[in-house]
Design a protein around this motif. Structure first.
Motif, PDB file in Angstrom:
ATOM      1  N   ASP A  96       0.836  -1.190   0.000  1.00 46.49           N
ATOM      2  CA  ASP A  96       0.000   0.000   0.000  1.00 46.49           C
ATOM      3  C   ASP A  96       0.876   1.247   0.000  1.00 46.49           C
ATOM      4  O   ASP A  96       2.108   1.168   0.072  1.00 46.49           O
ATOM      5  N   SER A  97       0.243   2.414  -0.067  1.00 50.71           N
ATOM      6  CA  SER A  97       1.011   3.666  -0.206  1.00 50.71           C
ATOM      7  C   SER A  97       1.893   3.932   1.001  1.00 50.71           C
ATOM      8  O   SER A  97       2.975   4.523   0.871  1.00 50.71           O
ATOM      9  N   SER A  98       1.471   3.510   2.204  1.00 47.44           N
ATOM     10  CA  SER A  98       2.264   3.783   3.409  1.00 47.44           C
ATOM     11  C   SER A  98       3.632   3.112   3.335  1.00 47.44           C
ATOM     12  O   SER A  98       4.632   3.638   3.840  1.00 47.44           O
ATOM     13  N   TYR A  99       3.706   1.955   2.697  1.00 49.46           N
ATOM     14  CA  TYR A  99       4.983   1.250   2.539  1.00 49.46           C
ATOM     15  C   TYR A  99       5.967   2.116   1.750  1.00 49.46           C
ATOM     16  O   TYR A  99       7.138   2.257   2.133  1.00 49.46           O
ATOM     17  N   TYR A 100       5.501   2.721   0.659  1.00 43.93           N
ATOM     18  CA  TYR A 100       6.378   3.542  -0.175  1.00 43.93           C
ATOM     19  C   TYR A 100       6.713   4.871   0.502  1.00 43.93           C
ATOM     20  O   TYR A 100       7.808   5.410   0.317  1.00 43.93           O
ATOM     21  N   ILE A 101       5.785   5.394   1.299  1.00 38.63           N
ATOM     22  CA  ILE A 101       6.064   6.634   2.043  1.00 38.63           C
ATOM     23  C   ILE A 101       7.157   6.395   3.074  1.00 38.63           C
ATOM     24  O   ILE A 101       8.083   7.199   3.229  1.00 38.63           O
ATOM     25  N   VAL A 102       7.070   5.253   3.794  1.00 42.74           N
ATOM     26  CA  VAL A 102       8.109   4.903   4.772  1.00 42.74           C
ATOM     27  C   VAL A 102       9.464   4.768   4.080  1.00 42.74           C
ATOM     28  O   VAL A 102      10.473   5.283   4.559  1.00 42.74           O
ATOM     29  N   ASN A 103       9.491   4.086   2.930  1.00 45.14           N
ATOM     30  CA  ASN A 103      10.755   3.928   2.201  1.00 45.14           C
ATOM     31  C   ASN A 103      11.340   5.272   1.785  1.00 45.14           C
ATOM     32  O   ASN A 103      12.561   5.466   1.799  1.00 45.14           O
ATOM     33  N   GLU A 104      10.481   6.216   1.413  1.00 44.86           N
ATOM     34  CA  GLU A 104      10.946   7.556   1.034  1.00 44.86           C
ATOM     35  C   GLU A 104      11.548   8.269   2.237  1.00 44.86           C
ATOM     36  O   GLU A 104      12.598   8.924   2.133  1.00 44.86           O
ATOM     37  N   ILE A 105      10.904   8.153   3.391  1.00 46.44           N
ATOM     38  CA  ILE A 105      11.401   8.800   4.610  1.00 46.44           C
ATOM     39  C   ILE A 105      12.736   8.206   5.044  1.00 46.44           C
ATOM     40  O   ILE A 105      13.635   8.922   5.511  1.00 46.44           O
ATOM     41  N   LEU A 106      12.894   6.893   4.879  1.00 44.91           N
ATOM     42  CA  LEU A 106      14.072   6.201   5.391  1.00 44.91           C
ATOM     43  C   LEU A 106      15.296   6.304   4.483  1.00 44.91           C
ATOM     44  O   LEU A 106      16.329   5.708   4.796  1.00 44.91           O
ATOM     45  N   LYS A 107      15.191   7.036   3.394  1.00 45.86           N
ATOM     46  CA  LYS A 107      16.363   7.201   2.529  1.00 45.86           C
ATOM     47  C   LYS A 107      17.537   7.783   3.329  1.00 45.86           C
ATOM     48  O   LYS A 107      17.388   8.785   4.032  1.00 45.86           O
ATOM     49  N   GLY A 108      18.698   7.140   3.225  1.00 45.94           N
ATOM     50  CA  GLY A 108      19.879   7.598   3.952  1.00 45.94           C
ATOM     51  C   GLY A 108      20.001   7.037   5.347  1.00 45.94           C
ATOM     52  O   GLY A 108      20.965   7.341   6.055  1.00 45.94           O
ATOM     53  N   ILE A 109      19.040   6.219   5.777  1.00 45.99           N
ATOM     54  CA  ILE A 109      19.041   5.633   7.122  1.00 45.99           C
ATOM     55  C   ILE A 109      19.345   4.140   6.998  1.00 45.99           C
ATOM     56  O   ILE A 109      18.802   3.462   6.121  1.00 45.99           O
ATOM     57  N   PRO A 110      20.209   3.585   7.883  1.00 39.43           N
ATOM     58  CA  PRO A 110      20.503   2.145   7.815  1.00 39.43           C
ATOM     59  C   PRO A 110      19.240   1.308   8.061  1.00 39.43           C
ATOM     60  O   PRO A 110      18.539   1.514   9.052  1.00 39.43           O
ATOM     61  N   VAL A 111      18.972   0.371   7.159  1.00 45.43           N
ATOM     62  CA  VAL A 111      17.813  -0.515   7.309  1.00 45.43           C
ATOM     63  C   VAL A 111      18.265  -1.951   7.060  1.00 45.43           C
ATOM     64  O   VAL A 111      19.317  -2.193   6.466  1.00 45.43           O
ATOM     65  N   HIS A 112      17.474  -2.893   7.544  1.00 46.14           N
ATOM     66  CA  HIS A 112      17.711  -4.297   7.199  1.00 46.14           C
ATOM     67  C   HIS A 112      16.367  -4.969   6.986  1.00 46.14           C
ATOM     68  O   HIS A 112      15.393  -4.669   7.677  1.00 46.14           O
ATOM     69  N   VAL A 113      16.334  -5.836   5.988  1.00 46.53           N
ATOM     70  CA  VAL A 113      15.094  -6.526   5.652  1.00 46.53           C
ATOM     71  C   VAL A 113      14.896  -7.667   6.637  1.00 46.53           C
ATOM     72  O   VAL A 113      15.801  -8.467   6.874  1.00 46.53           O
ATOM     73  N   LYS A 114      13.715  -7.711   7.210  1.00 54.59           N
ATOM     74  CA  LYS A 114      13.402  -8.725   8.212  1.00 54.59           C
ATOM     75  C   LYS A 114      12.028  -9.285   7.931  1.00 54.59           C
ATOM     76  O   LYS A 114      11.040  -8.557   7.938  1.00 54.59           O
ATOM     77  N   GLU A 115      11.970 -10.574   7.657  1.00 51.35           N
ATOM     78  CA  GLU A 115      10.679 -11.200   7.370  1.00 51.35           C
ATOM     79  C   GLU A 115       9.863 -11.327   8.655  1.00 51.35           C
ATOM     80  O   GLU A 115      10.402 -11.357   9.756  1.00 51.35           O
ATOM     81  N   ASN A 116       8.555 -11.398   8.484  1.00 50.34           N
ATOM     82  CA  ASN A 116       7.629 -11.591   9.612  1.00 50.34           C
ATOM     83  C   ASN A 116       7.797 -10.516  10.681  1.00 50.34           C
ATOM     84  O   ASN A 116       7.838 -10.796  11.877  1.00 50.34           O
ATOM     85  N   THR A 117       7.972  -9.278  10.246  1.00 47.76           N
ATOM     86  CA  THR A 117       8.060  -8.177  11.193  1.00 47.76           C
ATOM     87  C   THR A 117       7.055  -7.106  10.812  1.00 47.76           C
ATOM     88  O   THR A 117       6.479  -7.130   9.726  1.00 47.76           O
ATOM     89  N   LYS A 118       6.842  -6.193  11.714  1.00 45.53           N
ATOM     90  CA  LYS A 118       5.937  -5.074  11.460  1.00 45.53           C
ATOM     91  C   LYS A 118       6.742  -3.879  10.979  1.00 45.53           C
ATOM     92  O   LYS A 118       7.737  -3.499  11.595  1.00 45.53           O
ATOM     93  N   ASN A 119       6.324  -3.296   9.871  1.00 45.56           N
ATOM     94  CA  ASN A 119       7.007  -2.133   9.344  1.00 45.56           C
ATOM     95  C   ASN A 119       6.711  -0.903  10.202  1.00 45.56           C
ATOM     96  O   ASN A 119       5.725  -0.869  10.943  1.00 45.56           O
ATOM     97  N   LEU A 120       7.564   0.113  10.115  1.00 48.39           N
ATOM     98  CA  LEU A 120       7.248   1.384  10.745  1.00 48.39           C
ATOM     99  C   LEU A 120       6.055   2.008  10.042  1.00 48.39           C
ATOM    100  O   LEU A 120       5.881   1.862   8.837  1.00 48.39           O
ATOM    101  N   THR A 121       5.254   2.744  10.788  1.00 50.45           N
ATOM    102  CA  THR A 121       4.240   3.571  10.156  1.00 50.45           C
ATOM    103  C   THR A 121       4.934   4.829   9.637  1.00 50.45           C
ATOM    104  O   THR A 121       6.003   5.210  10.129  1.00 50.45           O
ATOM    105  N   PRO A 122       4.360   5.506   8.651  1.00 49.28           N
ATOM    106  CA  PRO A 122       5.012   6.711   8.114  1.00 49.28           C
ATOM    107  C   PRO A 122       5.307   7.764   9.183  1.00 49.28           C
ATOM    108  O   PRO A 122       6.383   8.360   9.189  1.00 49.28           O
ATOM    109  N   LEU A 123       4.362   7.990  10.089  1.00 47.00           N
ATOM    110  CA  LEU A 123       4.579   9.020  11.110  1.00 47.00           C
ATOM    111  C   LEU A 123       5.691   8.609  12.065  1.00 47.00           C
ATOM    112  O   LEU A 123       6.522   9.436  12.454  1.00 47.00           O
ATOM    113  N   ALA A 124       5.754   7.345  12.462  1.00 47.86           N
ATOM    114  CA  ALA A 124       6.832   6.866  13.331  1.00 47.86           C
ATOM    115  C   ALA A 124       8.180   6.995  12.630  1.00 47.86           C
ATOM    116  O   ALA A 124       9.184   7.369  13.252  1.00 47.86           O
TER     117      ALA A 124
END
Length: 490
Positions: free
Chosen positions: A280-308
């Motif tokens: 959904d759109s919130s997934y892409y908004i979070v990815n846009e916000i997190l540009k330049g921030i260290p991330v790691h892909v983790k299965e079976n986890t809850k993504n951040l909400t855009p505001l968080a």
């Protein structure tokens, strides 16, 4: 010095962040009074205990007091829905539509072993009838029917601009455009823009620096939404039925970080889920916000909400996973979904000596200015927010002069530069930026034999300093007719 480490490896939303910080804060009643008196959308928040795996954690609870939630408008009119709509008859023809509907009804009849005559009985009262008899004749016919059967007079002016029958007159495609416009208008009525959010924040009685933090967080969120949606920032809409909650939560987070006197925020790298398909759109908004921030892909986890994601991006100074922590306390927060679990550690990290503040130094040559003029400049700059002002004697080729150094916070730089050019004869200003070690300082009123006296209490880096306020010492010396050295608090 206070630093916090945010472990967001199990996802995060604003509910979990505010709950974890609330768990750390001692004066909980004061916090709730402040936040619930902001009157943002008449929202009242509280915290409840939630038991998970035999442990009790804090979780935010919220209620509307007097706010009527608006219904969310579905702004998407899907093409595949239209074949089941009466408008389909306009394209395929009234007779063909009747046959299609009769086929559907016969299938239903066969399944239920019942006879249905609805394909014949309903149509004199159905909007499709207008296709054959004409729109105006249909209105007259419906009006007469309503008079006879219900004694209700049909009012022609209100319903039809958004009624399916309108398609008969204006055309199917134009009708769809009109319908989308009406939905967009209703959607706009049920939403607010970033400038309106900023106005709401400005009207609160929170401190200026807290308001600026809140507005910056919503700016990060809005910029990401605009990028994902391919629109201008000024066109980004927030739903009223949710945004008042979000504003209240962010106000709470900013207030708690300020009250906890946090100087530095360190976060874990952010866990994100691999959701490129069916996202959904919130997934892409979070990815846009997190540009330049260290991330790691983790299965079976809850993504951040855009505001968080916006909150964590704004406050975090570093992102570190392997961090040794000498913590004093831990705050736990459960999200709206109990699978979201956030930990916030507060204390000293690695026992390292870390500069926790930045200041600006401005150097100004005060040639051709006398002592009285310089004293006036000092007064003006200190009133404008300068942390310190002093002069250094210098020897130039044409004689002696003074070099003024002004120490200030970065956010005050523009206003103080303007003051310097206005009240001195300088044509240029030199600038330096410094990291600064700062003790954790506060002012306490202490009762002594001389009465109530203000003391500056400073702690950190293994020291504990207590110094009386100089203005209070002067007042005591004048009142008691003694020297400053003779003042004894023992």
């Amino acid at each position: 010095m206070k630093q916090i480490y945010v472990n967001c490896s199990n996802g995060a939303d604003c509910e979990s962040i505010i709950s974890a910080l609330y768990d750390l804060y001692d004066n909980k009643t004061e916090f709730l009074n402040v936040i619930n008196n902001l009157e943002i959308g008449d929202i009242n928040i509280s915290f409840k205990d939630r038991k998970i795996n035999n442990r009790v954690f804090k979780s935010v609870s919220n209620d509307y007091i007097n706010y009527n939630k608006g219904k969310e408008i579905d702004n998407n009119i899907l093409e595949e829905d239209i074949p089941l709509d009466s408008l389909y008859a306009y394209e395929v023809g009234y007779d063909d539509y009747l046959k299609e509907r009769a086929t559907i009804n016969n299938n239903v009849t066969n399944e239920n072993n019942e006879q249905s005559n609805s394909e014949i009985m309903d149509f004199p009262l159905d909007g499709l009838y207008a296709f054959e008899v004409g729109y105006n004749d249909y209105l007259k016919g419906r009006s007469e029917f309503q008079k006879k059967e219900q004694d209700v007079k049909y009012e022609e002016s209100n319903d039809f601009p958004v009624d399916s029958l309108c398609a008969f007159e204006i055309g199917y495609d134009d009708y769809l455009k009109e319908m989308i416009k009406n939905h967009e208008k209703e959607h706009e009525h049920n939403s607010i823009l970033l400038n309106e959010i900023n106005n709401i924040i400005d009207k609160t009685n929170l401190d200026f620096n807290i308001k600026e933090d809140i507005k910056n967080i919503f700016s990060i969120l809005t910029l990401a939404m605009a990028k994902v949606q391919g629109i201008d920032v000024s066109e980004v809409h927030f739903h009223k039925d949710k945004i008042f909650y979000d504003i209240t939560y962010v106000c709470g987070v900013a207030y708690l970080i300020n009250k906890l006197n946090v100087k530095k925020v360190i976060s874990s790298s952010v866990a994100v889920i691999n959701m490129s398909k069916n996202a959904d759109s919130s997934y892409y908004i979070v990815n846009e916000i997190l540009k330049g921030i260290p991330v790691h892909v983790k299965e079976n986890t809850k993504n951040l909400t855009p505001l968080a994601a916006a909150v964590i991006k704004y406050y975090s100074d570093e992102f570190i996973d392997d961090l040794s922590i000498a913590y004093n306390n831990i705050g736990y927060g459960i999200g709206e979904d109990e699978d979201i679990f956030l930990e916030v550690f507060i204390g000293d990290y690695n026992n390292q000596l870390i500069p926790e503040d930045k200041v600006i130094s401005l150097l100004v040559d005060l040639s051709d200015m006398n002592t009285n003029e310089i004293d006036f400049v000092f007064e003006r700059l200190l009133q404008s927010g300068a942390l310190d002002v002093y002069t250094i004697p210098i020897h130039k080729k044409n004689g002696y002069s003074s070099l003024m150094e002004v120490i200030l916070n970065p956010e005050d730089e523009e206003s103080i530069v303007k003051e310097i050019f206005k009240y001195t004869k300088a044509f240029d200003i030199r600038r330096k930026e410094y990291d600064r070690y700062v003790l954790d300082k506060k002012v306490e009123n202490i009762y002594t034999k001389y009465g109530m006296v203000r003391f500056n209490v400073a702690k950190g880096f293994g020291v504990n300093k207590v110094e009386p306020e100089i203005e209070d010492l002067k007042e005591i010396a004048n009142r008691e007719n003694i020297t400053l050295d003779e003042i004894d608090f023992k």
